[in-house]
Write a protein that holds these residues in place. Structure first.
Motif, PDB file in Angstrom:
ATOM      1  N   ILE A  16      91.732  48.176  59.255  1.00 30.46           N
ATOM      2  CA  ILE A  16      91.164  47.590  60.476  1.00 30.46           C
ATOM      3  C   ILE A  16      91.478  48.470  61.685  1.00 30.46           C
ATOM      4  CG2 ILE A  16      91.256  45.610  62.028  1.00 30.46           C
ATOM      5  CD1 ILE A  16      91.872  43.875  59.556  1.00 30.46           C
ATOM      6  N   GLY A  17      92.746  48.879  61.801  1.00 30.18           N
ATOM      7  CA  GLY A  17      93.155  49.677  62.966  1.00 30.18           C
ATOM      8  C   GLY A  17      92.430  51.000  63.058  1.00 30.18           C
ATOM      9  N   TRP A  18      92.374  51.737  61.940  1.00 27.38           N
ATOM     10  CA  TRP A  18      91.704  53.037  61.969  1.00 27.38           C
ATOM     11  C   TRP A  18      90.198  52.887  62.145  1.00 27.38           C
ATOM     12  CZ3 TRP A  18      94.466  56.722  63.439  1.00 27.38           C
ATOM     13  CH2 TRP A  18      95.766  56.908  62.988  1.00 27.38           C
ATOM     14  N   VAL A  20      88.721  50.545  63.917  1.00 29.96           N
ATOM     15  CA  VAL A  20      88.520  50.263  65.347  1.00 29.96           C
ATOM     16  C   VAL A  20      88.579  51.554  66.155  1.00 29.96           C
ATOM     17  CG1 VAL A  20      89.574  49.175  67.363  1.00 29.96           C
ATOM     18  CG2 VAL A  20      89.329  47.877  65.243  1.00 29.96           C
ATOM     19  N   VAL A  21      89.569  52.411  65.879  1.00 28.45           N
ATOM     20  CA  VAL A  21      89.692  53.674  66.624  1.00 28.45           C
ATOM     21  C   VAL A  21      88.503  54.588  66.347  1.00 28.45           C
ATOM     22  CG1 VAL A  21      91.085  55.760  66.897  1.00 28.45           C
ATOM     23  CG2 VAL A  21      92.206  53.541  66.675  1.00 28.45           C
ATOM     24  N   THR A  24      85.106  53.837  68.164  1.00 28.96           N
ATOM     25  CA  THR A  24      84.964  54.091  69.606  1.00 28.96           C
ATOM     26  C   THR A  24      84.028  55.268  69.879  1.00 28.96           C
ATOM     27  OG1 THR A  24      86.937  55.503  69.577  1.00 28.96           O
ATOM     28  CG2 THR A  24      87.256  53.171  70.113  1.00 28.96           C
ATOM     29  N   LEU A  35      89.345  49.318  72.978  1.00 32.92           N
ATOM     30  CA  LEU A  35      89.395  49.347  71.518  1.00 32.92           C
ATOM     31  C   LEU A  35      90.450  50.324  71.004  1.00 32.92           C
ATOM     32  CD1 LEU A  35      85.681  49.055  70.336  1.00 32.92           C
ATOM     33  CD2 LEU A  35      87.497  47.364  70.199  1.00 32.92           C
ATOM     34  N   GLY A  39      93.279  49.231  68.505  1.00 33.45           N
ATOM     35  CA  GLY A  39      93.489  49.904  67.231  1.00 33.45           C
ATOM     36  C   GLY A  39      94.885  50.461  67.108  1.00 33.45           C
ATOM     37  N   ILE A  43      97.665  49.589  64.261  1.00 32.59           N
ATOM     38  CA  ILE A  43      98.238  50.661  63.452  1.00 32.59           C
ATOM     39  C   ILE A  43      99.757  50.724  63.628  1.00 32.59           C
ATOM     40  CG2 ILE A  43      98.315  53.165  63.126  1.00 32.59           C
ATOM     41  CD1 ILE A  43      95.329  53.141  64.088  1.00 32.59           C
ATOM     42  N   TYR A 104      88.559  60.650  66.768  1.00 28.36           N
ATOM     43  CA  TYR A 104      87.842  59.704  65.922  1.00 28.36           C
ATOM     44  C   TYR A 104      87.552  60.284  64.541  1.00 28.36           C
ATOM     45  CZ  TYR A 104      84.279  62.036  68.837  1.00 28.36           C
ATOM     46  OH  TYR A 104      83.548  62.960  69.555  1.00 28.36           O
ATOM     47  N   ALA A 107      90.759  59.664  62.813  1.00 27.64           N
ATOM     48  CA  ALA A 107      90.838  58.242  62.471  1.00 27.64           C
ATOM     49  C   ALA A 107      89.998  57.928  61.236  1.00 27.64           C
ATOM     50  CB  ALA A 107      90.376  57.391  63.655  1.00 27.64           C
ATOM     51  N   PHE A 111      91.303  56.404  57.768  1.00 23.92           N
ATOM     52  CA  PHE A 111      90.651  55.225  57.186  1.00 23.92           C
ATOM     53  C   PHE A 111      90.384  55.447  55.699  1.00 23.92           C
ATOM     54  CE2 PHE A 111      86.828  52.879  55.990  1.00 23.92           C
ATOM     55  CZ  PHE A 111      87.152  51.582  56.392  1.00 23.92           C
TER      56      PHE A 111
END
Length: 439
Positions: A16-18, A20-21, A24, A35, A39, A43, A104, A107, A111
């Motif tokens: 979820i955290g990665w 979200v990042v 962006t 966001l 994120g 994380i 990103y 990220a 992910f």
């Protein structure tokens, strides 16, 4: 929930955290920053949680003779991951808005790694310690058989675990507070609080944050990139040596060697900074003022001084900075990097292991945050070389603390270690029945 379910939930949080990042990239304006912070928070929470539960899980499933080797794997994995990201971050990206691979993309790669971790962990079995502790003896036997192999007789080990864990039931908050009065709880707790504090006080956070400026002082081209990758490589090497030797020469010897290496390397780094600021550069008032506030002016690893012969002078001691940083990062990971995490998963009774480890790592990370945010002001008061010589003092102190207070846990079962803190010595032959040592 158990160790396995806990780790799976943490991997989902990483996803979820990665995600979200990484997403962006599709947004604009203030939403990007909102966001990113969201994120990063997710994380960060997941990172802190996995640093607690993974060592516990590995310690509980490992045979005593291999617990040091297996217990150092989380630290090695962490260092390899950091080094991998350093390499990725140094890749030029001319088609983007940035000179290097943007956040990103990193990220998105993280992910993907989280997905791999999640898939690979599903077949893994639950900790037999946790299952027995919670009354699932049949499931514990199946898991222990899976862990040890079908050809290994597990009856003796299973009986020992059942006896050892019989008195370690879950406790209420009031009961937990009462347990703190027992020697086999408060002694390891105090020991680990000091060790986890010293892990930060030897200066690793400051060195990691300011290795780029130090390399630039040494006139290294592309200093930030070279410094990050070099530090990452030596961290991996140090952890690998620690992993190989943890069950061969023991935890104490590795901590001794690590303390001596940290003491020598931080002292020589202080010597280099002393010569740079007080000997090699011209000593007009403007230069002296800029030199003594060098790190205080270095925000986000970017130098705010002008490269000139007056301020950023060439030093005949440049090699000393590079060797000191390499020796420091290697020495830290040789002992003080991974061994404290391993010890924290060994020394506490299972009933309050999670609680005690949470307290220890809360103190550890709190000190790290304080050092991170205060180092600029701190070194401005005592000069950069003075700051690193203070780290030398803590490194020297860590040697004697290990010498006097740290027991050797190599080859000991978790119950034998608990008995040591209860009785003051390792008792031979008492752990077979699972009873407390009374000798």
């Amino acid at each position: 929930l158990g160790r396995k379910k806990g780790i799976i939930i943490i991997q989902v949080l990483f996803l979820i955290g990665w995600a979200v990042v990484a997403l962006t990239r599709l947004l604009h304006g203030v939403a990007i920053f909102a966001l990113i912070y969201m994120g990063i928070f997710i994380i960060g929470y997941a990172s802190g949680s996995i640093n607690l539960i993974a060592p516990m899980y590995i310690s509980e499933i490992s045979p005593a003779r291999l617990r040091g080797f297996l217990g150092c794997i989380p630290e090695l994995s962490l260092d390899i991951g950091i080094c991998f990201v350093y390499f990725l971050g140094a890749i030029p990206c001319v088609s983007d808005y940035y000179s290097y691979l943007s956040y990103y993309y990193l990220a998105a790669i993280a992910f993907g790694m989280a997905i791999v971790n999640l898939i690979l962990f599903f077949p893994v079995k639950e900790s037999p310690h946790w299952l027995i502790h919670n009354g699932f003896d049949i499931a514990a036997k199946k898991c222990l058989k899976w862990l040890r192999g079908s050809s290994i007789c597990i009856d003796t080990e299973l009986e020992r675990l059942q006896n050892e864990l019989a008195e370690n039931k879950e406790h209420t908050l009031k009961e937990t507070l009462k347990m703190l009065k027992r020697p086999y709880v408060w002694k390891p707790l105090v020991l680990m609080l000091v060790i986890l504090s010293l892990q930060q006080l030897v200066g690793i956070t400051a060195v990691n944050y300011f290795v780029g400026p130090i390399f630039e002082m040494a006139s290294i081209e592309n200093a930030n990139e070279v410094a990050a990758i070099s530090a990452g490589v030596f961290q991996v090497l140090g952890t690998f040596v620690c992993l190989i030797l943890a069950d061969f020469i023991g935890r104490r010897m590795l901590m001794f060697a690590s303390s001596l290496g940290l003491t020598l390397s931080s002292a020589t780094l202080g010597v280099y900074l002393f010569f740079f600021f007080t000997h090699n550069c011209k000593q007009d008032p403007k230069t002296v003022q800029q030199n003594t506030t060098f790190f205080a002016e270095a925000n986000n690893l970017k130098l705010n001084v002008t490269k000139s012969s007056d301020i950023f002078c060439e030093s005949s001691f440049s090699w000393l900075a590079i060797v000191s940083i390499a020796m420091y990062t290697f020495s830290f990971e040789l002992g003080w990097g991974g061994i404290p995490r391993l010890l924290s998963s060994e020394v506490f009774p299972i009933a309050i292991r999670g609680k005690c480890m949470s307290i220890g790592f809360f103190v550890n990370w709190s000190i790290g945050v304080v050092i991170s945010y205060s180092f600029n002001s701190y070194q401005a008061l005592v000069h950069p070389f003075g700051a690193f010589w203070i780290f030398t003092g803590f490194s020297f102190l860590s040697f004697f603390f290990v010498l006097i207070f740290l027991p050797e846990t190599k080859g000991k079962t978790l119950h034998e270690i608990e008995d040591f803190f209860a009785s003051g010595h390792f008792c031979q032959g008492c752990n077979q029945s699972g009873n407390k040592c009374t000798k």
